[in-house]
Design a protein around this motif. Structure first.
Motif, mmCIF file in Angstrom:
data_model
loop_
_atom_site.group_PDB
_atom_site.id
_atom_site.type_symbol
_atom_site.label_atom_id
_atom_site.label_comp_id
_atom_site.label_asym_id
_atom_site.label_seq_id
_atom_site.Cartn_x
_atom_site.Cartn_y
_atom_site.Cartn_z
ATOM 1 N N ALA A 1 0.792 -1.166 0.032
ATOM 2 C CA ALA A 1 -0.116 -0.001 0.122
ATOM 3 C C ALA A 1 0.861 1.157 -0.108
ATOM 4 C CB ALA A 1 -0.994 -0.085 1.247
ATOM 5 N N THR A 2 1.358 1.649 -1.168
ATOM 6 C CA THR A 2 2.054 2.796 -1.499
ATOM 7 C C THR A 2 1.926 3.297 -2.725
ATOM 8 O OG1 THR A 2 3.922 2.124 0.425
ATOM 9 C CG2 THR A 2 4.532 3.651 -1.442
ATOM 10 N N ASP A 3 1.842 4.678 -2.881
ATOM 11 C CA ASP A 3 1.741 5.248 -4.120
ATOM 12 C C ASP A 3 3.244 5.611 -4.963
ATOM 13 O OD1 ASP A 3 0.415 6.604 -6.459
ATOM 14 O OD2 ASP A 3 1.355 8.384 -5.510
ATOM 15 N N GLU A 4 3.832 6.190 -3.768
ATOM 16 C CA GLU A 4 5.352 6.541 -4.541
ATOM 17 C C GLU A 4 6.174 6.714 -3.273
ATOM 18 O OE1 GLU A 4 6.915 10.407 -7.047
ATOM 19 O OE2 GLU A 4 4.810 10.267 -6.512
ATOM 20 N N ARG B 1 2.830 -3.173 -8.900
ATOM 21 C CA ARG B 1 1.890 -3.407 -9.786
ATOM 22 C C ARG B 1 1.013 -4.738 -9.452
ATOM 23 N NH1 ARG B 1 5.929 -4.594 -14.790
ATOM 24 N NH2 ARG B 1 7.357 -5.042 -12.955
ATOM 25 N N ALA B 2 1.538 -5.462 -8.598
ATOM 26 C CA ALA B 2 0.455 -6.472 -7.776
ATOM 27 C C ALA B 2 -0.767 -5.990 -7.327
ATOM 28 C CB ALA B 2 1.320 -7.455 -6.747
ATOM 29 N N THR B 3 -0.776 -4.680 -6.749
ATOM 30 C CA THR B 3 -1.779 -3.978 -6.171
ATOM 31 C C THR B 3 -2.558 -3.227 -7.187
ATOM 32 O OG1 THR B 3 -0.638 -3.565 -4.020
ATOM 33 C CG2 THR B 3 -2.535 -2.272 -4.438
ATOM 34 N N THR B 4 -1.984 -2.396 -7.976
ATOM 35 C CA THR B 4 -2.463 -1.660 -9.102
ATOM 36 C C THR B 4 -2.997 -2.286 -10.208
ATOM 37 O OG1 THR B 4 -0.364 -1.239 -10.103
ATOM 38 C CG2 THR B 4 -0.951 0.524 -8.484
ATOM 39 N N GLU B 5 -2.343 -3.168 -10.763
ATOM 40 C CA GLU B 5 -2.904 -4.004 -11.982
ATOM 41 C C GLU B 5 -3.586 -5.183 -11.505
ATOM 42 O OE1 GLU B 5 0.768 -4.716 -14.544
ATOM 43 O OE2 GLU B 5 1.130 -2.424 -14.671
ATOM 44 N N GLY B 6 -2.920 -6.017 -10.498
ATOM 45 C CA GLY B 6 -3.298 -7.341 -10.217
ATOM 46 C C GLY B 6 -4.751 -7.244 -9.497
ATOM 47 N N LEU B 7 -4.686 -6.007 -8.637
ATOM 48 C CA LEU B 7 -5.757 -6.001 -7.680
ATOM 49 C C LEU B 7 -6.954 -4.889 -8.217
ATOM 50 C CD1 LEU B 7 -4.629 -6.180 -4.026
ATOM 51 C CD2 LEU B 7 -6.022 -7.863 -5.558
ATOM 52 N N GLY B 8 -6.176 -4.086 -9.421
ATOM 53 C CA GLY B 8 -7.129 -3.046 -10.263
ATOM 54 C C GLY B 8 -7.361 -1.902 -9.140
ATOM 55 N N TYR B 9 -6.272 -1.652 -8.392
ATOM 56 C CA TYR B 9 -6.658 -0.369 -7.316
ATOM 57 C C TYR B 9 -5.723 0.940 -7.939
ATOM 58 C CZ TYR B 9 -7.295 2.045 -3.177
ATOM 59 O OH TYR B 9 -7.878 2.940 -2.482
ATOM 60 N N SER B 10 -6.359 1.977 -7.629
ATOM 61 C CA SER B 10 -5.803 3.391 -7.997
ATOM 62 C C SER B 10 -5.507 3.983 -6.629
ATOM 63 C CB SER B 10 -6.245 4.185 -9.016
ATOM 64 O OG SER B 10 -6.536 3.412 -10.169
ATOM 65 N N PHE B 11 -4.183 4.506 -6.677
ATOM 66 C CA PHE B 11 -4.002 5.371 -5.248
ATOM 67 C C PHE B 11 -4.240 6.747 -5.271
ATOM 68 C CE2 PHE B 11 -1.084 1.357 -4.779
ATOM 69 C CZ PHE B 11 -1.423 1.031 -3.527
ATOM 70 N N VAL B 12 -4.501 7.281 -4.240
ATOM 71 C CA VAL B 12 -4.517 8.785 -4.023
ATOM 72 C C VAL B 12 -2.851 9.127 -4.468
ATOM 73 C CG1 VAL B 12 -4.793 10.790 -2.681
ATOM 74 C CG2 VAL B 12 -6.332 8.932 -2.753
ATOM 75 N N PRO B 13 -2.831 10.235 -5.136
ATOM 76 C CA PRO B 13 -1.366 10.410 -5.597
ATOM 77 C C PRO B 13 -0.672 11.036 -4.431
ATOM 78 C CG PRO B 13 -2.597 11.582 -7.256
ATOM 79 C CD PRO B 13 -3.615 11.054 -6.214
ATOM 80 N N ALA B 14 0.744 10.516 -4.204
ATOM 81 C CA ALA B 14 1.518 10.752 -2.870
ATOM 82 C C ALA B 14 1.491 12.359 -2.492
ATOM 83 C CB ALA B 14 2.904 10.358 -2.734
#
Length: 334
Positions: free
Chosen positions: A247-250, A306-319
């Motif tokens: 759980a990290t954007d950047e 990518r396991a979070t963003t692509e694998g789970l389809g999650y988009s983070f709030v920008p850092a």
């Protein structure tokens, strides 16, 4: 929600847990929150906007004591174990951090198994992933583990790593237990109330202008909103079972955080330049939080989420947005 059995949310008075409690209640869940002292129940009720329909209840638990755990877990559909000490500076005795974190995790898992509650979501940390000797340019993934013997491994880093390892070891011995961990970076964003503790102290310190320069240390940033959402995703999605969710954007370095805040608040004296190591060493003699951070100065850090963003389809709030939200909260609560 058709399942009226509560979710046991440990450490419900914490910065992260209050947001999780709010979001769970908004989605119709019943929440049983653990507190070390019932004196904070009204504070939590106000912060999470208790709907007053008896879906929010409390139990008294201590990470260091066996008392109450079995009763707290009985009748629950799942456990979200968020409770763990999180100081900005290391204590004199690192066991004061490590033992409650590790033993509290074991207590929660043992009580869950005995009560037949097999779904566990554990709040771990990116610090359980990031600190080890790795090749230049290496981007860490959820498959990586921190080496607790690494020169950067503070008492807090050790506590989170060893607690998560204890959880996965428990699952190996008890395969019926369905565990997901959520591994946040530094949690920024808008707190539920003015009791935001250590999580925003770093931003608060930068905003204060206390330091003329900033240590060149890497900080993985995630928004509180995302941390809560990923906990609930872990609870609801069977495909997360057995996963560590990064759980990290950047990763932002401290001088970059200073530059971002200085540009946002140009009238404030906010440091933007990196401090030389010799100066940090001198200052660390008088500042325990700097002493804790010193081994990370100049440390390279890259992550692959990518396991979070692509694998789970999650988009983070920008850092950057999350850091600005933190600054707004610090100003509002000054």
């Amino acid at each position: 929600m058709t399942d009226t059995r509560p979710v046991l949310l440990t450490g419900i008075s914490g910065f992260i847990a209050k947001r999780i409690a709010y979001d769970l209640l908004q989605k119709g869940y019943h929440v049983r929150g653990s507190l070390r002292s019932m004196d904070r129940a009204d504070e939590v009720r106000a912060a999470v906007q208790d709907p007053g329909d008896n879906r929010l209840t409390f139990v008294e638990l201590d990470l260091t004591l066996d008392a109450g755990w079995d009763a707290a877990v009985t009748g629950c559909q799942a456990i979200m174990h968020t409770a763990s000490p999180f100081p900005l500076a290391s204590p004199k005795n690192e066991e004061d951090l490590i033992r409650p974190a590790v033993d509290g995790t074991r207590r929660a898992l043992k009580a869950a198994r005995l009560a037949g509650v097999n779904r566990i979501v554990l709040t771990s940390s990116m610090v359980a992933i990031l600190y080890a000797e790795r090749p230049a340019g290496y981007a860490a993934t959820a498959a990586d583990w921190t080496d607790v013997g690494h020169r950067t491994a503070s008492a807090y880093i050790k506590s989170k790593t060893l607690a998560e390892q204890a959880a996965w070891d428990f699952v190996k011995r008890n395969p019926e237990v369905q565990l997901t961990t959520v591994n946040p970076g530094l949690v920024c964003g808008t707190p539920m109330d003015n009791r935001f503790g250590t999580s925003l102290e770093l931003i608060q310190r930068v905003m204060s202008g206390k330091d003329p320069m900033l240590p060149d240390i890497p900080v993985p940033i995630v928004d509180l909103e995302d941390v809560s959402a990923l906990h609930i995703m872990a609870l609801e999605r069977p495909d997360t079972i057995g996963q560590r969710i990064m759980a990290t954007d950047e990763v932002l370095r401290m001088p970059a955080i200073g530059a971002l805040l200085a540009a946002t608040y140009p009238k404030r004296k906010i440091a933007t330049k990196p401090a030389p190591r010799f100066l940090l060493k001198a200052l660390a003699m008088f500042d325990t939080s700097l002493r804790t951070a010193l081994p990370q100065v100049g440390l390279p850090m890259q992550i692959d989420t990518r396991a979070t963003t692509e694998g789970l389809g999650y988009s983070f709030v920008p850092a950057a947005t999350s850091v600005k939200r933190s600054a707004e909260a610090v100003i509002a609560n000054a």
